[in-house]
Design a protein around this motif. Sequence first.
Motif, PDB file in Angstrom:
ATOM      1  N   GLU A  42       0.917  -1.301  -0.140  1.00  0.00           N
ATOM      2  CA  GLU A  42       0.072   0.008  -0.005  1.00  0.00           C
ATOM      3  C   GLU A  42       0.699   1.181  -0.029  1.00  0.00           C
ATOM      4  OE1 GLU A  42      -3.187   1.955   2.842  1.00  0.00           O
ATOM      5  OE2 GLU A  42      -2.940   0.111   3.069  1.00  0.00           O
ATOM      6  N   LEU A  43       1.902   1.262   0.855  1.00  0.00           N
ATOM      7  CA  LEU A  43       2.823   2.250   0.846  1.00  0.00           C
ATOM      8  C   LEU A  43       3.513   2.700  -0.600  1.00  0.00           C
ATOM      9  CD1 LEU A  43       4.242   1.949   4.338  1.00  0.00           C
ATOM     10  CD2 LEU A  43       2.699   4.035   3.439  1.00  0.00           C
ATOM     11  N   ASP A  44       3.911   1.646  -1.364  1.00  0.00           N
ATOM     12  CA  ASP A  44       4.803   1.686  -2.298  1.00  0.00           C
ATOM     13  C   ASP A  44       3.621   1.945  -3.511  1.00  0.00           C
ATOM     14  OD1 ASP A  44       6.814   0.606  -1.437  1.00  0.00           O
ATOM     15  OD2 ASP A  44       6.565  -1.471  -2.248  1.00  0.00           O
ATOM     16  N   THR A  45       2.415   1.557  -3.627  1.00  0.00           N
ATOM     17  CA  THR A  45       1.522   2.072  -4.559  1.00  0.00           C
ATOM     18  C   THR A  45       1.110   3.626  -4.446  1.00  0.00           C
ATOM     19  OG1 THR A  45       0.329  -0.125  -4.379  1.00  0.00           O
ATOM     20  CG2 THR A  45      -1.076   1.896  -5.389  1.00  0.00           C
ATOM     21  N   ARG A  46       1.117   3.964  -3.075  1.00  0.00           N
ATOM     22  CA  ARG A  46       0.902   5.489  -2.643  1.00  0.00           C
ATOM     23  C   ARG A  46       2.041   6.340  -2.980  1.00  0.00           C
ATOM     24  NH1 ARG A  46      -2.251   6.207   2.334  1.00  0.00           N
ATOM     25  NH2 ARG A  46      -3.718   5.342   0.926  1.00  0.00           N
ATOM     26  N   HIS A  47       3.264   5.884  -2.800  1.00  0.00           N
ATOM     27  CA  HIS A  47       4.472   6.659  -3.283  1.00  0.00           C
ATOM     28  C   HIS A  47       4.709   6.531  -4.771  1.00  0.00           C
ATOM     29  CE1 HIS A  47       8.609   8.064  -3.081  1.00  0.00           C
ATOM     30  NE2 HIS A  47       9.008   7.177  -3.788  1.00  0.00           N
ATOM     31  N   GLU A  51       4.776   9.908  -7.079  1.00  0.00           N
ATOM     32  CA  GLU A  51       5.785  10.257  -8.078  1.00  0.00           C
ATOM     33  C   GLU A  51       5.202  10.660  -9.387  1.00  0.00           C
ATOM     34  OE1 GLU A  51       8.992  10.924  -7.598  1.00  0.00           O
ATOM     35  OE2 GLU A  51       8.475  10.727  -5.193  1.00  0.00           O
ATOM     36  N   ARG A  52       4.195   9.828  -9.962  1.00  0.00           N
ATOM     37  CA  ARG A  52       3.647  10.193 -11.055  1.00  0.00           C
ATOM     38  C   ARG A  52       2.922  11.459 -10.924  1.00  0.00           C
ATOM     39  NH1 ARG A  52       1.683   4.933 -10.520  1.00  0.00           N
ATOM     40  NH2 ARG A  52      -0.424   5.599  -9.780  1.00  0.00           N
ATOM     41  N   LEU A  53       2.298  11.791 -10.109  1.00  0.00           N
ATOM     42  CA  LEU A  53       1.669  13.155  -9.996  1.00  0.00           C
ATOM     43  C   LEU A  53       2.937  14.469 -10.101  1.00  0.00           C
ATOM     44  CD1 LEU A  53      -1.059  12.752  -7.198  1.00  0.00           C
ATOM     45  CD2 LEU A  53      -1.363  13.210  -9.617  1.00  0.00           C
ATOM     46  N   VAL A  54       3.879  14.069  -9.464  1.00  0.00           N
ATOM     47  CA  VAL A  54       5.010  15.048  -9.562  1.00  0.00           C
ATOM     48  C   VAL A  54       5.436  15.275 -10.991  1.00  0.00           C
ATOM     49  CG1 VAL A  54       7.596  15.337  -8.867  1.00  0.00           C
ATOM     50  CG2 VAL A  54       5.698  14.744  -7.164  1.00  0.00           C
ATOM     51  N   GLN A  96      -4.565  18.078 -21.398  1.00  0.00           N
ATOM     52  CA  GLN A  96      -4.591  16.565 -21.397  1.00  0.00           C
ATOM     53  C   GLN A  96      -3.860  16.070 -20.113  1.00  0.00           C
ATOM     54  OE1 GLN A  96      -3.098  14.950 -24.830  1.00  0.00           O
ATOM     55  NE2 GLN A  96      -4.895  15.098 -26.051  1.00  0.00           N
ATOM     56  N   LYS A  97      -2.918  16.697 -19.843  1.00  0.00           N
ATOM     57  CA  LYS A  97      -2.094  16.304 -18.436  1.00  0.00           C
ATOM     58  C   LYS A  97      -2.893  16.705 -17.264  1.00  0.00           C
ATOM     59  CE  LYS A  97       2.512  16.265 -20.796  1.00  0.00           C
ATOM     60  NZ  LYS A  97       2.668  15.010 -20.685  1.00  0.00           N
ATOM     61  N   ILE A  98      -3.534  17.735 -17.349  1.00  0.00           N
ATOM     62  CA  ILE A  98      -4.537  18.123 -16.162  1.00  0.00           C
ATOM     63  C   ILE A  98      -5.562  17.158 -15.855  1.00  0.00           C
ATOM     64  CG2 ILE A  98      -6.094  19.947 -15.264  1.00  0.00           C
ATOM     65  CD1 ILE A  98      -4.393  22.045 -16.658  1.00  0.00           C
ATOM     66  N   GLY A  99      -5.976  16.586 -16.959  1.00  0.00           N
ATOM     67  CA  GLY A  99      -6.966  15.600 -16.864  1.00  0.00           C
ATOM     68  C   GLY A  99      -6.403  14.133 -16.453  1.00  0.00           C
ATOM     69  N   GLN A 100      -4.978  13.934 -16.827  1.00  0.00           N
ATOM     70  CA  GLN A 100      -4.244  12.860 -16.127  1.00  0.00           C
ATOM     71  C   GLN A 100      -4.142  13.148 -14.564  1.00  0.00           C
ATOM     72  OE1 GLN A 100      -0.579  12.704 -17.830  1.00  0.00           O
ATOM     73  NE2 GLN A 100      -1.231  11.717 -19.846  1.00  0.00           N
ATOM     74  N   HIS A 114      -1.425  16.540  -2.026  1.00  0.00           N
ATOM     75  CA  HIS A 114      -1.423  18.005  -2.292  1.00  0.00           C
ATOM     76  C   HIS A 114      -0.240  18.828  -2.643  1.00  0.00           C
ATOM     77  CE1 HIS A 114      -0.837  18.407   2.069  1.00  0.00           C
ATOM     78  NE2 HIS A 114      -0.523  19.845   1.722  1.00  0.00           N
ATOM     79  N   ARG A 115       0.848  18.028  -1.938  1.00  0.00           N
ATOM     80  CA  ARG A 115       2.282  18.412  -2.084  1.00  0.00           C
ATOM     81  C   ARG A 115       3.027  18.237  -3.564  1.00  0.00           C
ATOM     82  NH1 ARG A 115       5.665  19.036   3.006  1.00  0.00           N
ATOM     83  NH2 ARG A 115       5.887  21.246   2.227  1.00  0.00           N
ATOM     84  N   ALA A 116       1.987  17.303  -4.133  1.00  0.00           N
ATOM     85  CA  ALA A 116       2.666  16.796  -5.489  1.00  0.00           C
ATOM     86  C   ALA A 116       2.653  17.962  -6.471  1.00  0.00           C
ATOM     87  CB  ALA A 116       2.166  15.256  -5.877  1.00  0.00           C
ATOM     88  N   PHE A 117       1.699  18.588  -6.696  1.00  0.00           N
ATOM     89  CA  PHE A 117       1.306  19.334  -7.609  1.00  0.00           C
ATOM     90  C   PHE A 117       0.968  20.830  -6.938  1.00  0.00           C
ATOM     91  CE2 PHE A 117      -2.594  17.458  -6.915  1.00  0.00           C
ATOM     92  CZ  PHE A 117      -3.580  18.064  -6.831  1.00  0.00           C
ATOM     93  N   THR A 118       1.047  21.849  -7.599  1.00  0.00           N
ATOM     94  CA  THR A 118       0.630  23.043  -7.099  1.00  0.00           C
ATOM     95  C   THR A 118      -0.552  23.725  -8.066  1.00  0.00           C
ATOM     96  OG1 THR A 118       2.026  24.540  -8.467  1.00  0.00           O
ATOM     97  CG2 THR A 118       2.951  23.676  -6.337  1.00  0.00           C
TER      98      THR A 118
END
Length: 126
Positions: A42-47, A51-54, A96-100, A114-118
């Motif tokens: 679960e932690l690996d999935t969340r991490h 990272e994908r969001l960053v 499209q990236k915002i949609g992602q 919430h800290r992965a993107f601004t």
Amino acid sequence: CCSRRNSGTDRTLKGSPFFHKVHRPVCRGPDRSAASPFFQQELDTRHDKYERLVKISRDITIESKRSIFLLHRVTNIPDPEVVLNEAESKLDGVRQKIGQIAEELRGEDIYQFHRAFTPGELLQTV
């Protein structure tokens, strides 16, 4: 878990700096050794999601800046329609990236990521 013993010898040693180290049991929390692979997964999935969001967020920033710099050149060229069409296609990619990002966050607690993107990155393209 962390209860103290109340014997007569403990009361005499309370002033000692070693009292808590010797007479207080170690609190290690709930035993999750049997279920640790689940928690680790679960932690690996969340991490990985974080990272994908960053990465998507950085891609949005880069493409937004490229679009802005492209639009700065409109005043210096004879045919601005070509530049405007190219900028529109770049902004479509940003949308499209915002949609992602929206898809990644669907069904998730946004405060965990919430800290992965601004919001500024998302407002640049609106």
